[in-house]
Design an enzyme around this catalytic site. Sequence first.
Site, PDB file in Angstrom:
ATOM      1  N   ARG A   1       0.840  -1.204   0.000  1.00  0.00           N
ATOM      2  CA  ARG A   1       0.000   0.000   0.000  1.00  0.00           C
ATOM      3  C   ARG A   1       0.876   1.256   0.000  1.00  0.00           C
ATOM      4  O   ARG A   1       0.596   2.245  -0.655  1.00  0.00           O
ATOM      5  CB  ARG A   1      -0.897   0.061   1.246  1.00  0.00           C
ATOM      6  CG  ARG A   1      -1.767  -1.141   1.524  1.00  0.00           C
ATOM      7  CD  ARG A   1      -3.094  -1.032   0.789  1.00  0.00           C
ATOM      8  NE  ARG A   1      -2.959  -1.410  -0.616  1.00  0.00           N
ATOM      9  CZ  ARG A   1      -2.788  -2.673  -1.035  1.00  0.00           C
ATOM     10  NH1 ARG A   1      -2.711  -3.670  -0.187  1.00  0.00           N
ATOM     11  NH2 ARG A   1      -2.703  -2.930  -2.326  1.00  0.00           N
TER      12      ARG A   1
ATOM     13  N   HIS B   1      -7.686   6.666  11.126  1.00  0.00           N
ATOM     14  CA  HIS B   1      -7.266   5.267  11.054  1.00  0.00           C
ATOM     15  C   HIS B   1      -5.764   5.090  10.840  1.00  0.00           C
ATOM     16  O   HIS B   1      -5.327   4.048  10.362  1.00  0.00           O
ATOM     17  CB  HIS B   1      -8.060   4.538   9.952  1.00  0.00           C
ATOM     18  CG  HIS B   1      -9.520   4.447  10.269  1.00  0.00           C
ATOM     19  ND1 HIS B   1     -10.489   4.201   9.320  1.00  0.00           N
ATOM     20  CD2 HIS B   1     -10.178   4.568  11.450  1.00  0.00           C
ATOM     21  CE1 HIS B   1     -11.688   4.185   9.914  1.00  0.00           C
ATOM     22  NE2 HIS B   1     -11.522   4.415  11.195  1.00  0.00           N
TER      23      HIS B   1
ATOM     24  N   GLY C   1     -17.275  10.263  -0.025  1.00  0.00           N
ATOM     25  CA  GLY C   1     -16.699   8.964  -0.361  1.00  0.00           C
ATOM     26  C   GLY C   1     -16.519   8.001   0.796  1.00  0.00           C
ATOM     27  O   GLY C   1     -15.494   7.324   0.875  1.00  0.00           O
ATOM     28  N   THR C   2     -17.498   7.909   1.663  1.00  0.00           N
ATOM     29  CA  THR C   2     -17.435   6.876   2.703  1.00  0.00           C
ATOM     30  C   THR C   2     -18.781   6.186   2.814  1.00  0.00           C
ATOM     31  O   THR C   2     -19.819   6.836   2.744  1.00  0.00           O
ATOM     32  CB  THR C   2     -17.010   7.441   4.082  1.00  0.00           C
ATOM     33  OG1 THR C   2     -17.198   6.421   5.089  1.00  0.00           O
ATOM     34  CG2 THR C   2     -17.780   8.682   4.489  1.00  0.00           C
ATOM     35  N   SER C   3     -18.735   4.848   2.975  1.00  0.00           N
ATOM     36  CA  SER C   3     -19.984   4.093   3.071  1.00  0.00           C
ATOM     37  C   SER C   3     -20.589   4.209   4.472  1.00  0.00           C
ATOM     38  O   SER C   3     -21.671   3.702   4.726  1.00  0.00           O
ATOM     39  CB  SER C   3     -19.734   2.627   2.725  1.00  0.00           C
ATOM     40  OG  SER C   3     -18.834   2.061   3.667  1.00  0.00           O
TER      41      SER C   3
HETATM   42  P1  OAD Z   1     -15.794   2.032   1.666  1.00  0.00           P
HETATM   43  O1  OAD Z   1     -15.073   1.231   0.652  1.00  0.00           O
HETATM   44  O2  OAD Z   1     -16.622   1.331   2.664  1.00  0.00           O
HETATM   45  O3  OAD Z   1     -16.723   3.101   0.948  1.00  0.00           O
HETATM   46  C1  OAD Z   1     -16.262   3.847  -0.142  1.00  0.00           C
HETATM   47  C2  OAD Z   1     -17.326   4.839  -0.562  1.00  0.00           C
HETATM   48  O4  OAD Z   1     -16.775   5.618  -1.614  1.00  0.00           O
HETATM   49  C3  OAD Z   1     -18.620   4.209  -1.110  1.00  0.00           C
HETATM   50  O5  OAD Z   1     -19.749   4.843  -0.543  1.00  0.00           O
HETATM   51  C4  OAD Z   1     -18.508   4.474  -2.615  1.00  0.00           C
HETATM   52  O6  OAD Z   1     -19.783   4.652  -3.243  1.00  0.00           O
HETATM   53  C5  OAD Z   1     -17.738   5.777  -2.625  1.00  0.00           C
HETATM   54  N1  OAD Z   1     -17.039   6.095  -3.885  1.00  0.00           N
HETATM   55  C6  OAD Z   1     -16.596   5.248  -4.834  1.00  0.00           C
HETATM   56  N2  OAD Z   1     -16.018   5.936  -5.850  1.00  0.00           N
HETATM   57  C7  OAD Z   1     -16.086   7.252  -5.513  1.00  0.00           C
HETATM   58  C8  OAD Z   1     -15.667   8.479  -6.128  1.00  0.00           C
HETATM   59  N3  OAD Z   1     -15.039   8.488  -7.315  1.00  0.00           N
HETATM   60  N4  OAD Z   1     -15.925   9.636  -5.500  1.00  0.00           N
HETATM   61  C9  OAD Z   1     -16.562   9.648  -4.293  1.00  0.00           C
HETATM   62  N5  OAD Z   1     -16.983   8.541  -3.669  1.00  0.00           N
HETATM   63  C10 OAD Z   1     -16.751   7.353  -4.260  1.00  0.00           C
HETATM   64  O7  OAD Z   1     -14.665   2.933   2.386  1.00  0.00           O
HETATM   65  P2  OAD Z   1     -14.709   3.747   3.759  1.00  0.00           P
HETATM   66  O8  OAD Z   1     -16.085   4.157   4.112  1.00  0.00           O
HETATM   67  O9  OAD Z   1     -13.660   4.786   3.688  1.00  0.00           O
HETATM   68  O10 OAD Z   1     -10.458   1.101   7.811  1.00  0.00           O
HETATM   69  O11 OAD Z   1     -14.238   2.633   4.782  1.00  0.00           O
HETATM   70  C11 OAD Z   1     -14.047   2.978   6.125  1.00  0.00           C
HETATM   71  C12 OAD Z   1     -12.924   2.161   6.740  1.00  0.00           C
HETATM   72  O12 OAD Z   1     -13.152   0.771   6.523  1.00  0.00           O
HETATM   73  C13 OAD Z   1     -11.575   2.404   6.138  1.00  0.00           C
HETATM   74  O13 OAD Z   1     -10.915   3.510   6.694  1.00  0.00           O
HETATM   75  C14 OAD Z   1     -10.821   1.145   6.424  1.00  0.00           C
HETATM   76  C15 OAD Z   1     -11.930   0.165   6.071  1.00  0.00           C
HETATM   77  O14 OAD Z   1     -11.886  -1.058   6.599  1.00  0.00           O
HETATM   78  C16 OAD Z   1      -9.352   0.444   8.210  1.00  0.00           C
HETATM   79  O15 OAD Z   1      -8.562  -0.078   7.451  1.00  0.00           O
HETATM   80  C17 OAD Z   1      -9.158   0.428   9.688  1.00  0.00           C
END
Ligand code: OAD
Length: 234
Positions: free
Chosen positions: A56, A104, A175-177
Amino acid sequence: MKKLVILTGAGMSAESGISTFRDSGGLWEQYPVEQVATPEGYRANPKLVIDFYNARRKELLRVKPNKGHELIASLEPYFDVTVITQNVDNLHERAGSTRVIHLHGELTKVTSSREPDNPAYIRELKPEEYDVKMGELAPDGSQLRPFIVWFGEVVPMIETAIDYAEQADIFVIIGTSLNVYPAAGLLNYVPSRVPVYLIDPKEVTIVSGRKVHVIRKGASEGMEELKNMLLKER
Ligand code: OAD
């Protein structure tokens, strides 16, 4: 200056070429999360985990901030901007954002396996040190580990993030789920009078029931639209 607080997740960096976690083809589909992002996984196979984060980290050298990161940084002359990110990459900083809170952890840093939260052991790696080896030790004699907050570990920066969320005049989510707590709960600390914007190309479920201005676009396009709106309303 109004306080603008922006919470970002993996989607923020998607247009830079870094995979998200939960989208199809996301990282957790290729690498079981229990193996590479939990203390148990690390204890069971430290080399696998260290190598995963080495890869990474090397990816960081190939990617660059996208228009979305740059637009966030470009708001600093107009707002008191705080970025709270779940991302472990350094793309917000490289785009020029000056206040970035990493919930994180940070890929570019390492720490002690014994006391990962002890600031005395948290250290920034130079790019030539990005390939951490088994047997490389922290000053306390334990294996050098990635400075990443794994599932099941405490999130030391959450208190700082909550303070900023409580003080926000405008709150933005990009961009977070919103699957992972405590980050996903930050919105609950944002006062109810504060406008909330959400940028994501997909639908994101928000449990709080509050009114959210949704911009259903990718980070770059969405930030372009939001910047225009914020500057007009300022
Ligand atoms: P996710 O992979 O769960 O969510 C990603 C989000 O980004 C989704 O809602 C997508 O629809 C959106 N997305 C995709 N492409 C995009 C774009 N071009 N522009 C904007 N949004 C877009 O990721 P996170 O919510 O960040 O933790 O996940 C949270 C945590 O879970 C991370 O920090 C990580 C993971 O496990 C650790 O590693 C501790």
